[in-house]
Design a protein around this motif. Structure first.
Motif, PDB file in Angstrom:
ATOM      1  N   SER A  24      97.217  67.078  96.516  1.00 56.41           N
ATOM      2  CA  SER A  24      96.643  68.369  96.134  1.00 56.41           C
ATOM      3  C   SER A  24      96.635  68.407  94.608  1.00 56.41           C
ATOM      4  O   SER A  24      96.979  67.422  93.962  1.00 56.41           O
ATOM      5  CB  SER A  24      97.489  69.520  96.697  1.00 56.41           C
ATOM      6  OG  SER A  24      98.706  69.629  95.983  1.00 56.41           O
ATOM      7  N   ASP A  25      96.292  69.549  94.040  1.00 58.37           N
ATOM      8  CA  ASP A  25      96.303  69.634  92.587  1.00 58.37           C
ATOM      9  C   ASP A  25      97.711  69.793  92.020  1.00 58.37           C
ATOM     10  O   ASP A  25      97.902  69.796  90.815  1.00 58.37           O
ATOM     11  CB  ASP A  25      95.399  70.783  92.102  1.00 58.37           C
ATOM     12  CG  ASP A  25      95.883  72.142  92.571  1.00 58.37           C
ATOM     13  OD1 ASP A  25      96.731  72.221  93.483  1.00 58.37           O
ATOM     14  OD2 ASP A  25      95.390  73.146  92.015  1.00 58.37           O
ATOM     15  N   ARG A  26      98.720  69.871  92.884  1.00 58.35           N
ATOM     16  CA  ARG A  26     100.107  70.050  92.441  1.00 58.35           C
ATOM     17  C   ARG A  26     101.103  69.031  93.003  1.00 58.35           C
ATOM     18  O   ARG A  26     102.212  68.929  92.501  1.00 58.35           O
ATOM     19  CB  ARG A  26     100.609  71.439  92.840  1.00 58.35           C
ATOM     20  CG  ARG A  26      99.885  72.561  92.209  1.00 58.35           C
ATOM     21  CD  ARG A  26     100.438  72.775  90.847  1.00 58.35           C
ATOM     22  NE  ARG A  26      99.806  73.952  90.264  1.00 58.35           N
ATOM     23  CZ  ARG A  26      99.751  74.147  88.972  1.00 58.35           C
ATOM     24  NH1 ARG A  26     100.271  73.289  88.151  1.00 58.35           N
ATOM     25  NH2 ARG A  26      99.165  75.218  88.508  1.00 58.35           N
ATOM     26  N   LEU A  27     100.726  68.304  94.044  1.00 58.70           N
ATOM     27  CA  LEU A  27     101.699  67.451  94.710  1.00 58.70           C
ATOM     28  C   LEU A  27     101.016  66.255  95.348  1.00 58.70           C
ATOM     29  O   LEU A  27      99.928  66.388  95.916  1.00 58.70           O
ATOM     30  CB  LEU A  27     102.436  68.269  95.789  1.00 58.70           C
ATOM     31  CG  LEU A  27     103.581  67.617  96.529  1.00 58.70           C
ATOM     32  CD1 LEU A  27     104.739  67.298  95.587  1.00 58.70           C
ATOM     33  CD2 LEU A  27     104.067  68.528  97.641  1.00 58.70           C
TER      34      LEU A  27
END
Length: 173
Positions: free
Chosen positions: A66-69
């Motif tokens: 994802s955009d974070r993980l």
């Protein structure tokens, strides 16, 4: 990168200490990775989720992003214990520090985490790689400790000791 092991038996406080150290080092602007040994079969995916379904279908690797993980699951062809050197190669080399929790037998400089109340033995008498003991029971150490005795309940002091001794933890693969 600097690599330090945190060794000790279950219930000694390794995870609590490592968690506090990660927070302190990150607050100083450092990038910290953690390599954690799991003694038992563990599962962090959930039945029915897409990643679980892909793995159950036989995928060798499943990378979810994802955009974070980002998380990577890799199927081992047969049960095996990968060593710390192999596992360190999987981490981002841009890390300033890697805290290795568990892996008592790994050949790397260590801080032993020990509480007399656990009734468990110490590693340092048999392991020359132990450079310090983090404990709440220094008066109960059965023999003179290695270079340093640290207060497990003072993570700021442990962080300072690690920083002051950083060259001892420089990792050369």
């Amino acid at each position: 990168m600097k690599v330090v092991g945190f060794a000790g038996f279950s219930g000694s406080g390794k995870t609590t200490l490592v968690e506090a150290l990660v927070k302190r080092f990150v607050q100083k602007g450092l990038r910290v990775s953690v390599l954690k040994h799991a003694h038992h079969r563990f599962e962090f995916d959930h039945p029915g989720k897409d990643t679980w379904r892909h793995r159950e279908a036989g995928a060798f690797e499943v990378l979810a992003a994802s955009d974070r993980l980002i998380t990577l699951q890799r199927r081992l062809p047969e049960p095996q214990e990968l060593g710390v050197p192999e596992l360190l190669l999987m981490l981002d080399p841009a890390a300033d520090w890697v805290f290795v929790e568990g892996f008592k037998q790994a050949r790397l400089p260590k801080v032993e985490v020990w509480r007399a109340s656990t009734g468990r033995p110490l590693c340092y008498p048999e392991d020359a790689q132990v450079l310090a003991i983090a404990t709440d029971s220094p008066q109960q150490l059965p023999q003179p400790a290695p270079a340093a005795v640290l207060d497990i309940n003072a993570p700021a002091a442990v962080a300072d000791w690690l920083t002051d001794n950083a060259p001892k933890f420089e990792y050369l693969p």
